[in-house]
Scaffold this motif. Sequence first.
Motif, PDB file in Angstrom:
ATOM      1  N   GLY A 173      92.344  28.231  39.470  1.00  0.00           N
ATOM      2  CA  GLY A 173      90.939  27.958  39.722  1.00  0.00           C
ATOM      3  C   GLY A 173      90.626  27.781  41.186  1.00  0.00           C
ATOM      4  N   ALA A 174      91.372  28.471  42.040  1.00  0.00           N
ATOM      5  CA  ALA A 174      91.309  28.209  43.479  1.00  0.00           C
ATOM      6  C   ALA A 174      90.322  29.122  44.190  1.00  0.00           C
ATOM      7  CB  ALA A 174      92.691  28.370  44.091  1.00  0.00           C
ATOM      8  N   GLU A 175      89.886  28.687  45.364  1.00  0.00           N
ATOM      9  CA  GLU A 175      89.029  29.465  46.251  1.00  0.00           C
ATOM     10  C   GLU A 175      89.858  29.908  47.455  1.00  0.00           C
ATOM     11  OE1 GLU A 175      85.187  28.830  49.207  1.00  0.00           O
ATOM     12  OE2 GLU A 175      85.648  27.323  47.678  1.00  0.00           O
ATOM     13  N   PRO A 176      90.093  31.217  47.616  1.00  0.00           N
ATOM     14  CA  PRO A 176      90.954  31.690  48.709  1.00  0.00           C
ATOM     15  C   PRO A 176      90.429  31.300  50.085  1.00  0.00           C
ATOM     16  CG  PRO A 176      90.583  33.436  47.101  1.00  0.00           C
ATOM     17  CD  PRO A 176      89.633  32.323  46.754  1.00  0.00           C
ATOM     18  N   ILE A 177      91.374  30.960  50.969  1.00  0.00           N
ATOM     19  CA  ILE A 177      91.070  30.677  52.373  1.00  0.00           C
ATOM     20  C   ILE A 177      91.463  31.867  53.246  1.00  0.00           C
ATOM     21  CG2 ILE A 177      91.679  29.225  54.353  1.00  0.00           C
ATOM     22  CD1 ILE A 177      92.130  26.940  52.358  1.00  0.00           C
ATOM     23  N   GLY A 178      92.590  32.509  52.939  1.00  0.00           N
ATOM     24  CA  GLY A 178      93.042  33.644  53.720  1.00  0.00           C
ATOM     25  C   GLY A 178      94.447  34.052  53.327  1.00  0.00           C
ATOM     26  N   VAL A 179      94.945  35.135  53.947  1.00  0.00           N
ATOM     27  CA  VAL A 179      96.264  35.660  53.627  1.00  0.00           C
ATOM     28  C   VAL A 179      97.038  35.987  54.905  1.00  0.00           C
ATOM     29  CG1 VAL A 179      95.593  36.609  51.379  1.00  0.00           C
ATOM     30  CG2 VAL A 179      95.387  38.041  53.439  1.00  0.00           C
ATOM     31  N   LEU A 180      98.366  35.901  54.794  1.00  0.00           N
ATOM     32  CA  LEU A 180      99.311  36.385  55.801  1.00  0.00           C
ATOM     33  C   LEU A 180     100.071  37.536  55.169  1.00  0.00           C
ATOM     34  CD1 LEU A 180     100.747  32.894  56.843  1.00  0.00           C
ATOM     35  CD2 LEU A 180      98.943  34.159  58.012  1.00  0.00           C
ATOM     36  N   VAL A 181     100.213  38.641  55.882  1.00  0.00           N
ATOM     37  CA  VAL A 181     100.795  39.853  55.301  1.00  0.00           C
ATOM     38  C   VAL A 181     101.991  40.317  56.113  1.00  0.00           C
ATOM     39  CG1 VAL A 181     100.376  42.296  54.778  1.00  0.00           C
ATOM     40  CG2 VAL A 181      98.610  40.601  54.288  1.00  0.00           C
ATOM     41  N   SER A 182     103.081  40.633  55.411  1.00  0.00           N
ATOM     42  CA  SER A 182     104.274  41.228  56.014  1.00  0.00           C
ATOM     43  C   SER A 182     104.321  42.704  55.629  1.00  0.00           C
ATOM     44  CB  SER A 182     105.533  40.509  55.517  1.00  0.00           C
ATOM     45  OG  SER A 182     106.697  41.180  55.951  1.00  0.00           O
ATOM     46  N   HIS A 183     104.436  43.573  56.636  1.00  0.00           N
ATOM     47  CA  HIS A 183     104.391  45.021  56.403  1.00  0.00           C
ATOM     48  C   HIS A 183     105.616  45.696  57.005  1.00  0.00           C
ATOM     49  CE1 HIS A 183     102.886  49.080  55.994  1.00  0.00           C
ATOM     50  NE2 HIS A 183     102.945  49.260  57.307  1.00  0.00           N
ATOM     51  N   MET A 184     106.231  46.588  56.240  1.00  0.00           N
ATOM     52  CA  MET A 184     107.350  47.386  56.715  1.00  0.00           C
ATOM     53  C   MET A 184     106.801  48.737  57.167  1.00  0.00           C
ATOM     54  SD  MET A 184     110.929  47.965  54.711  1.00  0.00           S
ATOM     55  CE  MET A 184     112.233  49.022  55.329  1.00  0.00           C
ATOM     56  N   LEU A 185     106.913  49.026  58.452  1.00  0.00           N
ATOM     57  CA  LEU A 185     106.268  50.185  59.055  1.00  0.00           C
ATOM     58  C   LEU A 185     106.749  51.495  58.458  1.00  0.00           C
ATOM     59  CD1 LEU A 185     106.430  48.970  62.750  1.00  0.00           C
ATOM     60  CD2 LEU A 185     104.331  49.261  61.401  1.00  0.00           C
ATOM     61  N   GLY A 186     105.832  52.481  58.436  1.00  0.00           N
ATOM     62  CA  GLY A 186     106.150  53.819  57.957  1.00  0.00           C
ATOM     63  C   GLY A 186     105.113  54.797  58.461  1.00  0.00           C
ATOM     64  N   GLU A 187     105.099  56.000  57.871  1.00  0.00           N
ATOM     65  CA  GLU A 187     104.174  57.029  58.329  1.00  0.00           C
ATOM     66  C   GLU A 187     102.757  56.827  57.804  1.00  0.00           C
ATOM     67  OE1 GLU A 187     105.834  60.761  57.262  1.00  0.00           O
ATOM     68  OE2 GLU A 187     107.543  60.599  58.661  1.00  0.00           O
ATOM     69  N   ASP A 188     102.585  55.900  56.868  1.00  0.00           N
ATOM     70  CA  ASP A 188     101.293  55.730  56.212  1.00  0.00           C
ATOM     71  C   ASP A 188     100.638  54.399  56.580  1.00  0.00           C
ATOM     72  OD1 ASP A 188     103.138  54.124  54.970  1.00  0.00           O
ATOM     73  OD2 ASP A 188     102.937  55.046  52.985  1.00  0.00           O
ATOM     74  N   ASP A 189     100.914  53.908  57.791  1.00  0.00           N
ATOM     75  CA  ASP A 189     100.373  52.607  58.195  1.00  0.00           C
ATOM     76  C   ASP A 189      98.842  52.589  58.194  1.00  0.00           C
ATOM     77  OD1 ASP A 189     102.978  51.762  58.541  1.00  0.00           O
ATOM     78  OD2 ASP A 189     102.992  52.170  60.696  1.00  0.00           O
ATOM     79  N   ASP A 190      98.217  53.687  58.602  1.00  0.00           N
ATOM     80  CA  ASP A 190      96.755  53.733  58.630  1.00  0.00           C
ATOM     81  C   ASP A 190      96.181  53.547  57.229  1.00  0.00           C
ATOM     82  OD1 ASP A 190      96.873  54.148  61.335  1.00  0.00           O
ATOM     83  OD2 ASP A 190      96.385  56.281  61.251  1.00  0.00           O
ATOM     84  N   ALA A 191      96.795  54.202  56.250  1.00  0.00           N
ATOM     85  CA  ALA A 191      96.321  54.081  54.873  1.00  0.00           C
ATOM     86  C   ALA A 191      96.525  52.661  54.347  1.00  0.00           C
ATOM     87  CB  ALA A 191      97.053  55.079  53.970  1.00  0.00           C
ATOM     88  N   PHE A 192      97.633  52.040  54.743  1.00  0.00           N
ATOM     89  CA  PHE A 192      97.875  50.657  54.324  1.00  0.00           C
ATOM     90  C   PHE A 192      96.789  49.736  54.870  1.00  0.00           C
ATOM     91  CE2 PHE A 192      99.778  46.445  54.559  1.00  0.00           C
ATOM     92  CZ  PHE A 192     100.430  46.330  53.337  1.00  0.00           C
ATOM     93  N   VAL A 193      96.441  49.913  56.129  1.00  0.00           N
ATOM     94  CA  VAL A 193      95.403  49.084  56.742  1.00  0.00           C
ATOM     95  C   VAL A 193      94.061  49.318  56.050  1.00  0.00           C
ATOM     96  CG1 VAL A 193      94.079  48.691  58.848  1.00  0.00           C
ATOM     97  CG2 VAL A 193      96.568  48.866  58.953  1.00  0.00           C
TER      98      VAL A 193
END
Length: 288
Positions: free
Chosen positions: A76-96
Amino acid sequence: MTHGEIGYIELLRGLAVHPAARGLADDVAVIPFGSETLILTHDTLVEGIHVREGEDAADIAWKLIAVNLSDLAAKGAEPIGVLVSHMLGEDDDAFVEGLREVLESYRVPLLGGDTVRAEGRRVWGCTALARATCTPVPDRRGAKPGDAVYVTGSLGLAMLGIEVRGSGSIEDLAYRRPTPLLDLGRSLAPHVTAMMDISDGLLLDAMRMAKASGCTIALEAASLQPLTPIGRFDAALRWGDDYQLLLTAPEGLEAHFSVTRIGVVEDAGGSSLLLDGRPPVEPLGFSH
């Protein structure tokens, strides 16, 4: 020594002694902080396990955030924000771009994270932070004998979705871009005795709730059957990735909310989980 998921968590319990950890019997940590109660959760996606190899990076980003928000919905929570860990690749633009879509859809800010590059299967992680909207914060451990057992929505759509890749159907989207039930979770939270989201299969997650609560959960096949695809009943109860909410509450909740009554909570017996009076056949769901 090599341990499976359950064995490894047992090893960690001796370290997770802070009350916020809830004995590692829940999906989140709950921390009183001044006049607020903070809720934290973390999930990891692994290529070829949680997402298919060659999955669209935008869909991976969506799912990464959505599965974390689903844990928050179950509190029942209200989100404040997120921290994201990303493993780089050729599709970084699409991930963003996928990140942009999901964060804007749920009005959740990106607060930071980490970036790495490595060989082998790609891995992504997310830590989500939220504030509680009611106290006590729903827990897996609160189910009580005499409560009814409820579930939101349908079961097995994501299971079908993995079979119709790229079709754009409801089933396809259920797998690629699950919907965290944040609004419904906040509405339900003050009325439940226990609540969690269904990520690893209804049967396995119901057993986890029963064990955490020290009770038996008795499910009824006749109530569950209409929620599952025709001819796929057993598989739909075990496949997972549904991200519906499983909850216990006093009888009559279905008169006020979009939930289906699927069973009852009983005193602890010989089995933590029953389906039509008998322990269901293993395996109950997905486990690492």
